[in-house]
Design an enzyme around this catalytic site. Structure first.
Site, short mmCIF file in Angstrom:
data_model
loop_
_atom_site.label_atom_id
_atom_site.label_comp_id
_atom_site.label_asym_id
_atom_site.label_seq_id
_atom_site.Cartn_x
_atom_site.Cartn_y
_atom_site.Cartn_z
N ARG A 17 0.80 -1.12 0.09
CA ARG A 17 0.02 0.04 -0.18
C ARG A 17 0.77 1.26 -0.03
O ARG A 17 2.00 1.18 0.78
CB ARG A 17 -0.83 0.00 1.21
CG ARG A 17 -1.82 -1.01 1.29
CD ARG A 17 -2.67 -1.02 2.75
NE ARG A 17 -3.43 -2.17 2.90
CZ ARG A 17 -4.52 -2.38 2.54
NH1 ARG A 17 -5.12 -1.98 1.55
NH2 ARG A 17 -5.09 -3.95 2.55
N ASP A 130 8.78 12.45 -7.18
CA ASP A 130 8.89 11.92 -6.06
C ASP A 130 9.79 10.93 -5.95
O ASP A 130 9.73 9.88 -5.68
CB ASP A 130 7.46 11.51 -5.62
CG ASP A 130 7.08 11.03 -4.28
OD1 ASP A 130 7.52 11.49 -3.47
OD2 ASP A 130 6.00 10.39 -4.17
N1 LIG Z 1 5.34 -2.40 -10.61
C1 LIG Z 1 5.37 -3.27 -9.31
N2 LIG Z 1 5.53 -4.43 -9.44
C2 LIG Z 1 5.78 -5.14 -8.03
N3 LIG Z 1 5.77 -4.49 -6.96
C3 LIG Z 1 5.13 -3.18 -6.88
C4 LIG Z 1 5.03 -2.62 -8.31
N4 LIG Z 1 4.87 -1.35 -7.84
C5 LIG Z 1 4.69 -1.19 -6.57
N5 LIG Z 1 4.81 -2.38 -5.96
C6 LIG Z 1 5.07 -2.60 -4.40
O1 LIG Z 1 3.81 -1.99 -3.68
C7 LIG Z 1 3.91 -1.34 -2.70
C8 LIG Z 1 3.09 -0.01 -2.72
O2 LIG Z 1 3.51 0.91 -3.80
P1 LIG Z 1 3.23 2.14 -3.99
O3 LIG Z 1 3.84 2.85 -5.08
O4 LIG Z 1 1.70 2.23 -3.83
O5 LIG Z 1 3.70 2.83 -2.68
P2 LIG Z 1 4.96 3.66 -2.24
O6 LIG Z 1 5.62 4.17 -3.38
O7 LIG Z 1 5.61 3.02 -1.15
O8 LIG Z 1 4.23 5.05 -1.40
P3 LIG Z 1 3.78 6.53 -2.12
O9 LIG Z 1 2.74 6.07 -3.08
O10 LIG Z 1 3.49 7.20 -0.98
O11 LIG Z 1 4.81 7.08 -2.88
C9 LIG Z 1 5.55 -1.06 -2.59
O12 LIG Z 1 6.00 -1.45 -1.53
C10 LIG Z 1 6.22 -1.98 -3.85
O13 LIG Z 1 7.17 -2.94 -3.27
#
Ligand SMILES: Nc1ncnc2c1ncn2[C@@H]1O[C@H](COP(=O)(O)OP(=O)(O)OP(=O)(O)O)[C@@H](O)[C@H]1O
Length: 408
Positions: A17, A130
């Site tokens: 998340r 970001d």
């Molecule tokens: N393309 C992807 N493939 C595999 N895992 C992913 C991928 N994108 C995101 N994740 C996993 O999902 C989780 C949440 O990702 P998300 O981008 O929503 O959050 P974030 O980058 O931690 O926070 P924010 O949205 O606040 O920048 C992450 O911990 C990441 O490991």
């Protein structure tokens, strides 16, 4: 529990998340995918949905081996989703939390990969806005590179921009993660490519040190440090690498390197970094950070102080996110920023060196006083001069003074 996303995708299992939504492991017509399902309040924002569709071409057009490709955008009823390539591995934040600090070679190899991603995005006119360890994914199925680092891919392109709509942020508010925000953003200037370089240099510092150069304490104080303080050297860091970091953390955006140059300069240094262990730097004491912190100008009284957080800098500036990696706040006024030149940035200490103010540090200071006192008595006795008192006092203050990093 599996759920359908549009007519072509199924979301099977939550991967993680973030502040903008939940990422699912899913299945599409061409195989496994990652599906980022945006939060309900974002998905029901008509203006955002419009921008989502508008930005479609730019988001889908970014293809590079170091960028997590967005394959599709789905707008379906209440669902707003980005369908991405699935990266089988972990994110850099998780690795950093596990290892605390990375060996310089691995850190530089990872950051060089991200710089490649930024070079491609900037060439296409896209600013990420970001860059942070959470948005760097490590592909564990890819080949091992220098320092045993897996290939790194940058993700979440364009998401900050989509969410940062005029209605959500108004012209005077800042969206982002305070530790990585370039000074020009804090000063209210529009974000250009150089903000990504600043954020990436912050990530490199963090990988080497285990903490960011200007983080710690209230987000308002963090913002102020970006504008007013200079970065303090890391004990034991190779000089060339340090110079590169300093250049990319420059306050003036024009002084920073471009992404392609940064990638090339980092890779040039890899051979000399081979085999170096992680730097021996102790994490600064959080109590010390809070103690040395000037009260943020106009901070709401009841707002809790958090290390990173969705804390508003001024009353009424409500966070847009309910997760603690983003901050929504008003651009501080010049006089508020000017109040920050107090040298409150976390000061790296060589491992084992006592923390200023700690019992060990006080004991060391007492020992030094005694030593200086004894030496002084001997000198005074020998030459009949009492001026040593002044130098003994001056020396006593040195630990704080040498580390205070106020800058115009
Ligand atoms: N393309 C992807 N493939 C595999 N895992 C992913 C991928 N994108 C995101 N994740 C996993 O999902 C989780 C949440 O990702 P998300 O981008 O929503 O959050 P974030 O980058 O931690 O926070 P924010 O949205 O606040 O920048 C992450 O911990 C990441 O490991």
């Amino acid at each position: 529990m599996a759920r359908k996303i549009g007519s072509r995708y199924t979301a099977n299992q939550i991967l993680g998340r973030g502040s903008a939504g939940t990422v699912w492991l899913g299945e599409g017509p061409d195989g496994p995918v990652a599906i980022k399902l945006l939060r309900e309040d974002l998905a029901s924002d008509q203006e955002l949905v419009g921008r989502f569709v508008q930005e479609r071409t730019a988001l889908l057009g970014l293809e590079h081996p170091r960028i997590v490709t967005v394959r599709d955008l789905v707008v379906d009823g209440n669902d707003l989703a980005l369908v991405m390539d699935l990266v089988r591995g972990t994110d850099l934040r998780t690795r950093l939390e596990r290892e605390r600090r990375l060996a310089p070679e691995a850190a530089v190899a990872i950051v060089a990969d991200v710089a490649d991603a930024l070079a491609a995005a900037h060439a296409a006119g896209v600013v990420h806005r970001d860059v942070k360890p959470e948005n760097v994914l490590l592909d564990m199925q890819g080949p091992l590179g220098p320092g045993g680092a897996h290939p790194a891919l940058l993700t979440d392109f364009g998401v900050a921009k989509l969410i940062d709509s005029p209605k959500r942020t108004r012209a005077t508010k800042i969206i982002g993660t305070p530790d990585y925000l370039a000074p020009e953003i804090v000063e209210g200037l529009p974000p250009r490519a150089a903000v990504d370089i600043y954020a990436l240099a912050t990530v490199l510092y963090e990988l080497l040190a285990g903490f960011t150069p200007f983080g710690g304490g209230h987000p308002g104080a963090v913002l102020r440090r970006h504008v007013t303080e200079t970065v303090v050297p890391l004990p034991g860091i190779p000089e060339e690498l340090w110079q590169l970091l300093v250049q990319c953390l420059a306050k003036a955006p024009a002084s920073r390197l471009r992404a392609s140059e940064l990638a090339a300069r980092l890779r040039e240094q890899l051979p000399t970094l081979a085999g170096l262990p992680p730097l021996e730097v102790d994490e600064p004491d959080p109590a010390e950070e809070e103690a040395g912190e000037p009260a943020p100008a106009a901070a709401p009284e009841a707002e809790p102080v958090r290390r990173r957080g969705a804390v508003s800098l001024v009353p009424g500036a409500r966070p847009d996110s309910n997760r603690d990696t983003h901050t929504s706040m008003r651009v501080p006024a010049p006089d508020e920023l000017a109040g920050g030149a107090h040298g409150t940035a976390r000061v790296p200490r060589a491992a084992g060196a006592p923390r200023p103010g700690s019992a060990r540090h006080r004991a060391a200071v007492r020992r030094r006083r005694v030593t200086l006192g004894v030496a002084g008595v001997l000198v005074a006795a020998a030459v009949g001069v009492g001026a040593w008192f002044a130098s003994a006092d001056g020396d006593d203050q040195a630990p704080q003074d040498t580390h205070s990093t106020s800058a115009p």
